[in-house]
Design a protein around this motif. Structure first.
Motif, mmCIF file in Angstrom:
data_model
loop_
_atom_site.group_PDB
_atom_site.id
_atom_site.type_symbol
_atom_site.label_atom_id
_atom_site.label_comp_id
_atom_site.label_asym_id
_atom_site.label_seq_id
_atom_site.Cartn_x
_atom_site.Cartn_y
_atom_site.Cartn_z
ATOM 1 N N GLN A 186 61.475 46.288 -72.455
ATOM 2 C CA GLN A 186 60.192 45.615 -72.212
ATOM 3 C C GLN A 186 59.936 45.534 -70.711
ATOM 4 O O GLN A 186 60.805 45.135 -69.942
ATOM 5 C CB GLN A 186 60.225 44.212 -72.804
ATOM 6 C CG GLN A 186 59.067 43.328 -72.421
ATOM 7 C CD GLN A 186 59.424 41.873 -72.548
ATOM 8 O OE1 GLN A 186 60.043 41.467 -73.524
ATOM 9 N NE2 GLN A 186 59.057 41.070 -71.556
ATOM 10 N N SER A 200 57.214 44.055 -67.817
ATOM 11 C CA SER A 200 56.071 43.189 -67.532
ATOM 12 C C SER A 200 56.131 42.811 -66.060
ATOM 13 O O SER A 200 57.065 43.155 -65.346
ATOM 14 C CB SER A 200 56.080 41.937 -68.419
ATOM 15 O OG SER A 200 57.291 41.216 -68.246
ATOM 16 N N VAL A 238 51.194 47.462 -74.815
ATOM 17 C CA VAL A 238 51.271 48.921 -74.873
ATOM 18 C C VAL A 238 52.637 49.300 -75.423
ATOM 19 O O VAL A 238 53.668 48.919 -74.853
ATOM 20 C CB VAL A 238 51.061 49.552 -73.490
ATOM 21 C CG1 VAL A 238 51.155 51.075 -73.582
ATOM 22 C CG2 VAL A 238 49.715 49.132 -72.899
ATOM 23 N N VAL A 279 55.109 52.424 -76.367
ATOM 24 C CA VAL A 279 55.316 53.843 -76.065
ATOM 25 C C VAL A 279 56.456 54.377 -76.930
ATOM 26 O O VAL A 279 57.612 53.945 -76.780
ATOM 27 C CB VAL A 279 55.645 54.052 -74.575
ATOM 28 C CG1 VAL A 279 55.775 55.549 -74.275
ATOM 29 C CG2 VAL A 279 54.569 53.418 -73.690
ATOM 30 N N ARG A 316 60.795 56.632 -70.663
ATOM 31 C CA ARG A 316 60.270 55.952 -69.475
ATOM 32 C C ARG A 316 60.527 56.803 -68.232
ATOM 33 O O ARG A 316 59.645 56.971 -67.385
ATOM 34 C CB ARG A 316 60.912 54.580 -69.342
ATOM 35 C CG ARG A 316 60.372 53.737 -68.190
ATOM 36 C CD ARG A 316 61.128 52.424 -68.102
ATOM 37 N NE ARG A 316 60.627 51.590 -67.017
ATOM 38 C CZ ARG A 316 61.411 50.924 -66.174
ATOM 39 N NH1 ARG A 316 62.738 50.987 -66.292
ATOM 40 N NH2 ARG A 316 60.889 50.198 -65.207
ATOM 41 N N PHE A 321 53.711 54.765 -67.196
ATOM 42 C CA PHE A 321 53.147 53.766 -68.104
ATOM 43 C C PHE A 321 53.474 52.342 -67.663
ATOM 44 O O PHE A 321 52.803 51.393 -68.078
ATOM 45 C CB PHE A 321 53.624 54.008 -69.536
ATOM 46 C CG PHE A 321 53.233 55.344 -70.088
ATOM 47 C CD1 PHE A 321 51.914 55.765 -70.062
ATOM 48 C CD2 PHE A 321 54.185 56.199 -70.625
ATOM 49 C CE1 PHE A 321 51.545 56.997 -70.563
ATOM 50 C CE2 PHE A 321 53.833 57.435 -71.138
ATOM 51 C CZ PHE A 321 52.514 57.844 -71.104
ATOM 52 N N ASP A 322 54.500 52.191 -66.817
ATOM 53 C CA ASP A 322 54.822 50.868 -66.284
ATOM 54 C C ASP A 322 53.641 50.280 -65.506
ATOM 55 O O ASP A 322 53.515 49.051 -65.391
ATOM 56 C CB ASP A 322 56.020 50.937 -65.340
ATOM 57 C CG ASP A 322 57.342 51.128 -66.061
ATOM 58 O OD1 ASP A 322 57.331 51.346 -67.280
ATOM 59 O OD2 ASP A 322 58.380 51.063 -65.377
ATOM 60 N N PHE A 328 50.722 49.869 -66.232
ATOM 61 C CA PHE A 328 49.852 48.991 -67.012
ATOM 62 C C PHE A 328 50.254 47.521 -66.848
ATOM 63 O O PHE A 328 49.425 46.630 -67.026
ATOM 64 C CB PHE A 328 49.884 49.367 -68.497
ATOM 65 C CG PHE A 328 49.361 50.749 -68.788
ATOM 66 C CD1 PHE A 328 48.251 51.245 -68.127
ATOM 67 C CD2 PHE A 328 49.972 51.553 -69.735
ATOM 68 C CE1 PHE A 328 47.767 52.515 -68.391
ATOM 69 C CE2 PHE A 328 49.496 52.816 -70.012
ATOM 70 C CZ PHE A 328 48.386 53.301 -69.333
ATOM 71 N N ALA A 329 51.529 47.288 -66.533
ATOM 72 C CA ALA A 329 51.996 45.908 -66.374
ATOM 73 C C ALA A 329 51.320 45.227 -65.189
ATOM 74 O O ALA A 329 51.079 44.018 -65.213
ATOM 75 C CB ALA A 329 53.515 45.879 -66.213
ATOM 76 N N VAL A 378 54.470 46.209 -71.556
ATOM 77 C CA VAL A 378 54.739 47.585 -71.978
ATOM 78 C C VAL A 378 56.103 47.615 -72.649
ATOM 79 O O VAL A 378 57.098 47.164 -72.070
ATOM 80 C CB VAL A 378 54.710 48.554 -70.777
ATOM 81 C CG1 VAL A 378 54.890 49.992 -71.248
ATOM 82 C CG2 VAL A 378 53.404 48.402 -69.983
ATOM 83 N N TYR A 418 58.993 49.940 -74.756
ATOM 84 C CA TYR A 418 59.528 51.254 -75.113
ATOM 85 C C TYR A 418 60.569 51.050 -76.218
ATOM 86 O O TYR A 418 61.737 50.782 -75.932
ATOM 87 C CB TYR A 418 60.185 51.912 -73.911
ATOM 88 C CG TYR A 418 59.288 52.143 -72.712
ATOM 89 C CD1 TYR A 418 58.655 53.372 -72.514
ATOM 90 C CD2 TYR A 418 59.092 51.146 -71.749
ATOM 91 C CE1 TYR A 418 57.849 53.602 -71.405
ATOM 92 C CE2 TYR A 418 58.298 51.364 -70.637
ATOM 93 C CZ TYR A 418 57.676 52.588 -70.472
ATOM 94 O OH TYR A 418 56.884 52.818 -69.370
#
Length: 295
Positions: free
Chosen positions: A23, A25, A39, A41, A53, A60-61, A63-64, A71, A73
């Motif tokens: 996780q 954040s 999100v 993934v 990751r 994609f991290d 987005f946090a 996010v 995974y």
């Protein structure tokens, strides 16, 4: 105050198994908050949440921090998902309930971190794309938006069952024309000829399928991709169905692209996976088209 990124491992009991995930954040938990995006993934064959990751350059991290999202995974059972494909895999042999795991994960993140149940976005790479397809088939009402990367619809999936009502979900698809594992034009998916995973539709047919699922009847619009500043990306073409609707479907065709998650930091083993695209960042497009724009 600058955002502080945290990546923490987690466990969750689901379907009689102890499931694991990573996780990510920023700036700690938002106590009393209940509207943060989540999100999720899903990794590809042989990967884990941690390895996808890295494979995505941790893009994609972002987005946090950019969307105050959590996010996650998750890890598949023995690095496998019980997704849309009907083949003999560890997760299918055991009958792993990955749809139930997803639902439990969404509920757990809402309770612990204030994520909104109606702001859940799913991203799947390769085998993970097959998991996203199953979620769109069985629990679309729990998905606010979906992105499918380097994965196409199995030849028979979705034809035997009727999806739930209100199944329309905005979908983004990314696929390279030189993908050596999941052919852009459809056919047998395999690990470069080994471990065949069954016949699949083409990327274009997959996009058309989701457009029809969303009730879009008009023809698609095909054009070069443009950056936010208006400059053209000559290596990427977009094919968009229902661009003026609330649930459009867009296929990003990466000309000459391989089995990759295009990002600015990491393009692993191009000799095996094929080439990435320096002009394309999947995470940026997913953010702009799904997370940041109100629907």
């Amino acid at each position: 105050m600058a955002a502080t990124m945290r990546a923490l491992p987690g466990t969750l009991g689901a379907g009689g198994l102890t499931r694991t995930f990573l996780q990510v954040s920023a700036n700690g938990d938002r106590f009393g908050c209940s509207d943060r995006p989540l999100v999720v993934v899903f990794h590809g064959t042989g990967q884990t949440g941690r390895s996808v990751r890295r494979f995505s350059g941790r893009s994609f991290d972002n987005f946090a921090t950019s969307a105050d999202a959590v996010v996650v995974y998750p890890d598949g059972y023995r690095r496998d998902w019980n997704g849309a494909r009907d083949i003999d895999t560890p997760a299918q042999r055991r009958g792993v309930d990955d749809v139930g795991f997803f639902a439990d994960l969404v509920d757990a993140m809402a309770a612990a971190h204030g994520t909104a149940p109606d702001r859940v976005y799913v991203i799947g790479f390769s085998l993970g794309g097959q998991m996203v397809m199953r979620l769109l088939q069985e629990v679309p009402q729990r998905v606010a938006g979906a992105a499918i990367i380097s994965s196409t619809l199995p030849a028979t999936y979705g034809t035997e069952t009727t999806p739930p009502a209100d199944a329309a979900v905005p979908v983004l698809l990314f696929h390279g024309t030189a993908d050596p594992l999941a052919p852009y034009d459809g056919g047998m998916v395999s690990l470069r000829g080994l471990f065949p995973r069954g016949l699949h539709h083409s990327a274009a047919e997959t996009a058309a399928y989701y457009a029809a699922r969303n009730g879009i009847t008009g023809p698609p619009l095909t054009q070069p991709l443009h950056h936010a500043d208006g400059t053209e990306v000559t290596t990427v073409t977009t094919t968009t169905y229902g661009g003026d609707s609330s649930t459009p479907v867009t296929l990003f065709t990466v000309h000459g692209g391989g089995h990759q998650i295009p990002n600015p930091a990491h393009s692993p083993m191009p000799w095996f996976w094929g080439h990435s695209c320096p002009d394309l960042v999947c995470a940026d497009l997913i953010g702009r088209r799904l997370l940041y724009e109100p629907r």
